[in-house]
Design a protein around this motif. Structure first.
Motif, mmCIF file in Angstrom:
data_model
loop_
_atom_site.group_PDB
_atom_site.id
_atom_site.type_symbol
_atom_site.label_atom_id
_atom_site.label_comp_id
_atom_site.label_asym_id
_atom_site.label_seq_id
_atom_site.Cartn_x
_atom_site.Cartn_y
_atom_site.Cartn_z
ATOM 1 N N VAL A 11 0.866 -1.176 0.000
ATOM 2 C CA VAL A 11 0.000 0.000 0.000
ATOM 3 C C VAL A 11 0.903 1.226 0.000
ATOM 4 N N SER A 14 0.966 4.876 2.802
ATOM 5 C CA SER A 14 0.117 4.280 3.843
ATOM 6 C C SER A 14 0.581 4.587 5.257
ATOM 7 N N GLY A 19 -4.523 5.815 3.376
ATOM 8 C CA GLY A 19 -3.607 4.700 3.129
ATOM 9 C C GLY A 19 -3.378 3.848 4.355
ATOM 10 N N TYR A 22 -6.336 1.628 4.854
ATOM 11 C CA TYR A 22 -6.303 0.497 3.921
ATOM 12 C C TYR A 22 -5.348 -0.584 4.425
ATOM 13 N N ALA A 23 -4.157 -0.159 4.857
ATOM 14 C CA ALA A 23 -3.158 -1.120 5.320
ATOM 15 C C ALA A 23 -3.661 -1.888 6.538
ATOM 16 N N HIS A 24 -4.276 -1.183 7.469
ATOM 17 C CA HIS A 24 -4.806 -1.843 8.673
ATOM 18 C C HIS A 24 -5.892 -2.852 8.315
ATOM 19 N N ALA A 27 -4.439 -5.948 6.654
ATOM 20 C CA ALA A 27 -3.773 -6.762 7.679
ATOM 21 C C ALA A 27 -4.801 -7.455 8.569
ATOM 22 N N VAL A 33 1.529 -6.875 4.960
ATOM 23 C CA VAL A 33 1.475 -5.587 4.285
ATOM 24 C C VAL A 33 2.840 -4.896 4.259
ATOM 25 N N VAL A 35 4.164 -1.374 4.095
ATOM 26 C CA VAL A 35 3.734 0.007 4.309
ATOM 27 C C VAL A 35 4.765 0.938 3.680
ATOM 28 N N ALA A 47 3.772 0.496 10.529
ATOM 29 C CA ALA A 47 4.051 -0.938 10.506
ATOM 30 C C ALA A 47 4.003 -1.523 11.917
ATOM 31 N N ILE A 50 0.400 -1.967 13.103
ATOM 32 C CA ILE A 50 -0.216 -3.153 12.503
ATOM 33 C C ILE A 50 0.254 -4.411 13.227
ATOM 34 N N ALA A 57 3.629 -6.663 9.072
ATOM 35 C CA ALA A 57 3.898 -5.502 8.231
ATOM 36 C C ALA A 57 5.375 -5.145 8.289
#
Length: 311
Positions: A11, A14, A19, A22-24, A27, A33, A35, A47, A50, A57
Motif C-alpha cells: 500500500v 500508507s 492509506g 487500507y493497510a490496517h 492486515a 502488508v 507500508v 508498521a 499493525i 507488516a
C-alpha cells in the motif's frame, strides 16, 4: 481462515490517513502488508501499529514515482513475505493553484507522484504477478476531482483522470493473467477536506470520535477513512475475481459505480458537419445536453453550518 490469509499487499502512501486505514484493514483480513511513506518515523510507526494489532507488516521509506521505488517495494514484499498478491496505489501530493499561477514544478510534482507513481508501481507489480502465475489485484485510488474536475486542481484532476484511464486499459491487458485492475474513488475526512468549511461539522465530529451527521454520511456519501477500507479489502479478495476495469466511489454510507464515458447525443449530417451547419444546428441538437463540470453540493442544513475560519 481470514479473508486474505496468505496474501501479501503493498500500500503506497500508507503511513497515515486513507492509506493507513487500507493497510490496517488488509492486515486485519490476514494479509501481510508493505507500508510505504516518505517519512521514516511515520512509516515505521504504521508498521509497528499493525504488528501490535496482530498483523504482519514491514515499512519502506521512499518517494513514489521513480522506478527504483517501485522495484524496492516489490522486492521487499517478496523478500520479507515470499510473494505479492495485492497492490494499492494510494500515494499522493497536492499543489493546488489556478491554471494561470500553476508552475511547471506544481504540475510535474503532482503528475510524478500520482500518475507516474501509479504507472511504475503497477508495472513492477504486474511483472512479478505474471511470473508468479496466480493472478493478483491492482487497486488504484482515484478522486471525484478526476471524474468531475475541481477549481484550482489542474494537475490533480489530470493525474486522477489518467489513473482511471490506465485502469480501464490494464483490465483489458491483464485479464488473461487473472489480474484485476480497479479504481476506487473515496470521499472521506482527510487533511485536504479538513480545510473546506463545507465539511467542518463532519470533520469536527470525526476528530472528536463521534458519528458524523447523517446528512454527510448518507446525503453526501462522506465519511471516515475506515468507511473506505472495506471496499479495498473486498476488491483485494477472491470474492471480487470478476470485478475489473471499474471506477467505484465509496464514502460514508454510500457506494457508487461510476459509468464509463459514453456519447450522450449523436447526430448525423450527410456530407459532414461544416462550420455553418454546426452554427445552425448545434444549439438544437446538443444545447440541452451539455455536460456540467465540478461537484454540486446541496445547501448545508442550518444546524451543520459553521462560521468561516476568518469570520
Amino acid at each position: 481462515m481470514s479473508l486474505l490469509e496468505g496474501k501479501v499487499a503493498i500500500v503506497t502512501g500508507s503511513g497515515r490517513g486513507l492509506g493507513l486505514a487500507y493497510a490496517h484493514e488488509l492486515a486485519r483480513q490476514g494479509a501481510a502488508v508493505v507500508v510505504n511513506d516518505v517519512d521514516r518515523e511515520i512509516a515505521e510507526a504504521a508498521a509497528s501499529a499493525i504488528a501490535e494489532a496482530g498483523g504482519r507488516a514491514v515499512a519502506v521509506t521512499a518517494p513514489v514515482g521513480p522506478t527504483e521505488t517501485a522495484r524496492l517495494l516489490v522486492q521487499t514484499a517478496v523478500t520479507e513475505f515470499g510473494r505479492l498478491d495485492i497492490l494499492v496505489t494510494n500515494a499522493g501530493v497536492l499543489r493546488d493553484t489556478v491554471l494561470w499561477k500553476m508552475s511547471d514544478d506544481d504540475f510535474d510534482t503532482v503528475i510524478g507522484v500520482h500518475l507516474r507513481g501509479t504507472f511504475t508501481c503497477v508495472r513492477e507489480a504486474v511483472v512479478h504477478m505474471r511470473e508468479q502465475g496466480e493472478g493478483g489485484r491492482i487497486i488504484c485510488i482515484g478522486s471525484p476531482t478526476g471524474q468531475r474536475g475541481n477549481f484550482g486542481q489542474t494537475n490533480y484532476a489530470a493525474a486522477k483522470a489518467g489513473i482511471v484511464g490506465m485502469v480501464r486499459t490494464w483490465a483489458l491487458e491483464l485479464g488473461r493473467a487473472n489480474i484485476t485492475a480497479n479504481a476506487v474513488v473515496p470521499v472521506a475526512a482527510t487533511a485536504m477536506t479538513a480545510t473546506v468549511p463545507y465539511f467542518a461539522a463532519a470533520v469536527e465530529a470525526d476528530e472528536k470520535g463521534e458519528a458524523m451527521p447523517a446528512f454527510f454520511r448518507h446525503d453526501l456519501g462522506f465519511g471516515t477513512s475506515d468507511d473506505v477500507a472495506g471496499l479495498i479489502a473486498y476488491l483485494a479478495s477472491d470474492a471480487a475475481a470478476d470485478v475489473t476495469g471499474q471506477a467505484i466511489g465509496v464514502g460514508g454510507d454510500r457506494v457508487q459505480l461510476w459509468s464509463h464515458p459514453e456519447a450522450v447525443v449523436t447526430a448525423y449530417r450527410e456530407g459532414g458537419w461544416s462550420y455553418e451547419a454546426l452554427e445552425a444546428d448545434f444549439p438544437a441538437e446538443f444545447g440541452g445536453q451539455l455536460q456540467s463540470v465540478g461537484e454540486k453540493f446541496p445547501p448545508l442544513p442550518e444546524d451543520l453550518q459553521r462560521p468561516a475560519p476568518n469570520a
